[in-house]
Design a protein around this motif. Structure first.
Motif, mmCIF file in Angstrom:
data_model
loop_
_atom_site.group_PDB
_atom_site.id
_atom_site.type_symbol
_atom_site.label_atom_id
_atom_site.label_comp_id
_atom_site.label_asym_id
_atom_site.label_seq_id
_atom_site.Cartn_x
_atom_site.Cartn_y
_atom_site.Cartn_z
ATOM 1 N N LEU B 118 1.002 -1.350 0.062
ATOM 2 C CA LEU B 118 0.108 -0.357 0.094
ATOM 3 C C LEU B 118 0.894 1.199 0.349
ATOM 4 N N ARG B 119 2.034 1.423 1.120
ATOM 5 C CA ARG B 119 2.740 2.271 0.785
ATOM 6 C C ARG B 119 3.278 2.495 -0.781
ATOM 7 N N LEU B 120 4.084 1.525 -1.222
ATOM 8 C CA LEU B 120 4.343 1.782 -2.764
ATOM 9 C C LEU B 120 3.611 2.583 -3.341
ATOM 10 N N ARG B 121 2.544 2.492 -3.164
ATOM 11 C CA ARG B 121 0.912 3.308 -3.999
ATOM 12 C C ARG B 121 0.801 4.396 -3.963
ATOM 13 N N SER B 122 1.041 5.078 -2.123
ATOM 14 C CA SER B 122 0.699 5.901 -1.844
ATOM 15 C C SER B 122 2.826 6.249 -2.467
ATOM 16 N N SER B 128 1.168 11.260 1.042
ATOM 17 C CA SER B 128 1.536 10.978 1.940
ATOM 18 C C SER B 128 0.795 9.569 2.206
ATOM 19 N N PHE B 129 1.253 8.476 3.270
ATOM 20 C CA PHE B 129 0.360 7.633 3.478
ATOM 21 C C PHE B 129 -0.534 7.538 4.155
ATOM 22 N N ARG B 133 -6.873 4.382 6.110
ATOM 23 C CA ARG B 133 -7.253 4.609 4.675
ATOM 24 C C ARG B 133 -7.238 2.467 4.572
ATOM 25 N N ALA B 134 -5.677 2.164 4.875
ATOM 26 C CA ALA B 134 -5.351 1.383 4.723
ATOM 27 C C ALA B 134 -5.784 0.219 5.887
ATOM 28 N N THR B 135 -5.770 0.765 7.223
ATOM 29 C CA THR B 135 -6.227 0.085 8.303
ATOM 30 C C THR B 135 -7.475 -0.362 7.975
ATOM 31 N N SER B 136 -8.762 0.770 7.563
ATOM 32 C CA SER B 136 -10.074 0.631 7.764
ATOM 33 C C SER B 136 -10.032 -0.363 6.763
ATOM 34 N N LEU B 137 -9.338 -0.348 5.631
ATOM 35 C CA LEU B 137 -9.783 -1.723 5.175
ATOM 36 C C LEU B 137 -9.319 -2.827 4.937
ATOM 37 N N MET B 138 -8.470 -3.098 5.380
ATOM 38 C CA MET B 138 -7.719 -4.352 6.198
ATOM 39 C C MET B 138 -8.319 -4.708 7.139
ATOM 40 N N ALA B 167 -5.888 -2.892 -4.793
ATOM 41 C CA ALA B 167 -6.967 -2.413 -5.604
ATOM 42 C C ALA B 167 -7.587 -1.451 -4.947
ATOM 43 N N LEU B 168 -8.309 -1.930 -4.105
ATOM 44 C CA LEU B 168 -9.493 -0.698 -3.695
ATOM 45 C C LEU B 168 -8.258 0.485 -2.778
ATOM 46 N N PHE B 169 -7.372 0.598 -2.838
ATOM 47 C CA PHE B 169 -6.891 1.718 -0.909
ATOM 48 C C PHE B 169 -6.266 2.969 -2.674
ATOM 49 N N GLY B 170 -6.095 2.699 -3.896
ATOM 50 C CA GLY B 170 -5.821 3.972 -4.709
ATOM 51 C C GLY B 170 -7.415 4.220 -5.028
ATOM 52 N N ARG B 171 -8.385 4.147 -4.410
ATOM 53 C CA ARG B 171 -9.697 4.206 -4.491
ATOM 54 C C ARG B 171 -9.776 4.420 -6.282
ATOM 55 N N PRO B 172 -10.256 3.592 -7.322
ATOM 56 C CA PRO B 172 -10.165 3.383 -9.031
ATOM 57 C C PRO B 172 -11.794 3.545 -8.471
#
Lengths: 395, 243
Positions: B118-122, B128-129, B133-138, B167-172
């Motif tokens: 996830l950090r790689l995407r950010s 900024s990471f 959202r990461a925790t919520s998604l996980m 896939a969802l982390f970047g809000r596609p």
């Protein structure tokens, strides 16, 4: 860079192989470079200490100081042609200085007799207060014809001490060692600096005229005998060292002027040694770059699917290529540093008799070339990334 | 055409628009018509299944939808941007910003932990990471405890949930899933379909899922059937809405 480092840390075994190749090649390259540089220095440190621009030799010497001879007439003609109002032979011209050379075995004298096996040395005859003598590291300068200063390597390698008497050659020229200079070697042998004219040059015999031969019969000990001293044909030096590059000199017949680099290249065996080592190191670095490049390429092809996935997700070719190059940079820099460290450790435990010298300049060049060539090898893999189709991620 | 009910009251936005899109491949002296001229629209919040036999053109459709390859003709708009004339670099950026892929095989980077993925995407997006959202998604995907695990430490089902999380982390605008349940047992497959269903409703993300698995279809808003490159549309009520 971070991505590259994370992959290296995660797949240690895989990258350890590449790293090992770079470490070993780096180690060998640094070690050979130190040997090559040490050997080259052993051939030339005494010449480098002259800080000369060129040297004048007899043209039949083939550029070799040992085979060269300068007669009194030639010396006078050269010094006369170069002299000006304030700079004359009589005043001891520092811009042009005579130098004589004799390669001979030196033995330490004990109780007035030469003893032991002896060691190879080079006697360099120079003027009193000559600027051709390197700086002293201990003792004092020679004051008279019976005193000499020697390269400190004679002290460290052969155990010669201050105040000891040494006997040089079959003629048994005797000197007292009163000082040690920083390491000065010629043609891999340590140099002993003495007053010019205190030993007979081998080339003097060949150059002597029949008249001087007759008059010098049985008087080799003094070399430039009283009867020959007045003769223009008397050999007074092996060569004349010119320090001032702009000095205009009118060369008499039978003399040539050699640029100092060309002179060093003419030292017997020097060029062959330098070329041999240079080729070995060059091929080593080249082969290493090829091996690293192939390793990185194989790894890249092994990761086609991953790169396809990243490209499908929108990561650019440039990002992936940068990651590959960053990975190679990390591996090559780390491998080179470890190789350098191992080489330095090895050099530190080498016996003093091994002509090995660390050259920060050449080590920096070798390091740069190793890293650069590895990056060039990896650049082919980075280019291959653009040919990977993102659709491969779905296969 | 039916649009899904989303949790907001706005009119669903068209995130994928196909207008007379077709794809031909040269194959020796002949031409293979992989996708016949197709016109369709996928809206935000929709969960769409694409079904059809092997070789029917499902993958071709999915790759064109995701901008992995350009069509031979027609126009495709992804999140309102027609991409036929975009350069490879522009198209890659469009994919990064608007598409989330979930593939049959893992689309995770093997040497990064879940959180690092996830950090790689950010980091790539120079953002900024977003740890919340990461925790919520996980947490939502029940993989919070796996955040420091590498992909090879995860089970098949966990890997797919991790891939969905990335896939969802970047809000596609759209998630394109290629046989995401192929290697999963029934309960895990249903779990993945349920996650897509919830994601489409909560996040307003359109989900297009290529699948052979008919068990999953009841979770979808629409089912598109493709056969020999021809796309036919049928409508299905989301099972959860039936309930």
């Amino acid at each position: 860079m971070q991505l590259a480092w994370k992959e290296i840390r995660h797949s240690k075994g895989r990258y350890a192989l590449i790293m090992a190749v770079i470490i070993l090649v780096g180690y060998l390259s640094f070690f050979l470079t130190a040997l090559s540089y040490g050997l080259a220095q052993a051939n030339r440190t005494s010449v480098d200490a002259w800080d000369a621009s060129r040297i004048l030799l007899s043209d039949d010497a083939n550029g070799n100081l040992v085979s060269s001879s300068v007669t009194k007439g030639e010396e006078s003609a050269i010094l006369g042609s170069s002299a000006d109002s304030e700079d004359s032979a009589a005043s001891g011209d520092k811009a042009i200085e005579p130098v004589s050379v004799l390669q001979a075995v030196t033995k330490i004298k004990k109780a007035g007799k030469a003893s032991g096996e002896g060691f190879n040395t080079v006697l360099l005859g120079v003027r009193s207060s000559s600027t051709l003598v390197p700086e002293l590291v201990s003792g004092r300068a020679a004051d008279n014809d019976k005193e000499a200063v020697a390269s400190e390597s004679l002290s460290t390698k052969d155990g010669v001490q201050l105040g000891q008497h040494v006997s040089v050659g079959r003629a048994g020229y005797t000197y007292t060692i009163v000082g040690f200079t920083r390491t000065a070697e010629y043609n891999t042998e340590p140099v002993i600096y003495v007053r010019n004219g205190t030993f007979t040059l081998p080339s003097a015999y060949a150059s002597m005229t029949s008249a001087s031969e007759a008059s010098s019969n049985g008087q080799q000990q003094s070399g430039q005998s009283a009867s020959a001293a007045d003769s223009d044909q008397t050999v007074v030096a092996s060569g004349l060292v010119v320090r001032d590059a702009s000095k205009k000199i009118s060369l008499p017949d039978g003399m040539v002027s050699l640029d100092i680099d060309a002179f060093i290249n003419n030292i017997p065996g020097y060029q062959a040694q330098v070329l041999t080592f240079s080729l070995m190191i060059g091929f080593l670095v080249g082969v290493s770059a090829l091996v690293v490049g192939i390793f990185i390429y194989i790894l890249t092809m092994h990761k086609r699917h991953l790169f396809g996935v990243l490209k499908a997700q929108g990561y650019s070719n440039a990002f992936i290529s940068r990651s590959i190059l960053a990975q190679t940079l990390i591996l090559s820099v780390l491998g080179t540093l470890i190789g350098l460290l191992l080489a330095l450790l090895t050099i530190a435990v080498m016996p003093v008799t091994v002509p090995i010298t660390v050259s920060p300049y050449w080590f920096a060049i070798i390091s740069g070339v190793l890293v650069l060539f590895s990056l060039i090898g990896a650049a082919f893999s980075a280019r291959a990334v653009s040919s990977i189709d993102a659709i491969e991620a779905l296969s | 055409m039916t649009s899904a009910n989303t949790n907001n009251t706005q009119t669903p936005k068209a995130v994928l628009e196909f207008n007379e899109v077709y794809k031909d491949y040269p194959d020796g002296d002949t031409t293979v018509h992989a996708l016949a001229p197709t016109t369709c629209t996928i809206h935000s919040g929709e969960f769409v299944a694409v079904v059809g036999p092997s070789g029917s053109g499902k993958s071709t459709l999915l790759t064109i939808m995701g901008g992995l390859q350009k069509p031979s003709g027609g126009s495709v708009s992804l999140d309102g941007r027609e991409y036929s004339h975009m350069s490879g670099k522009e198209l890659a950026r469009l994919r990064f910003d608007t598409v989330g892929f979930v593939l049959q095989s893992s689309n995770l980077v093997p040497f990064l932990t879940l959180e690092e993925q996830l950090r790689l995407r950010s980091s790539y997006a120079h953002q900024s990471f977003d740890a919340r959202r990461a925790t919520s998604l996980m947490q939502d995907l029940d993989i919070e405890k796996l955040r420091r695990k590498y992909p090879d430490e995860l089970s098949g089902g966990e890997k797919q949930r991790a891939a969905i999380c990335v896939a969802l982390f970047g809000r596609p605008a759209v998630i394109l899933a290629d046989e995401p349940t192929a290697s999963l047992d029934t309960s895990r497959a249903m779990g993945v379909a349920d996650i897509f269903s919830r994601a489409s409703r909560r996040e307003g993300t359109a989900v297009v899922m290529v699948t052979h698995d008919e068990r999953l279809l009841e979770e979808c808003d629409r089912v598109l059937t493709i056969q020999d490159g021809h796309l036919e549309e049928s409508t299905a009520e989301r099972a959860s809405q039936h309930a």
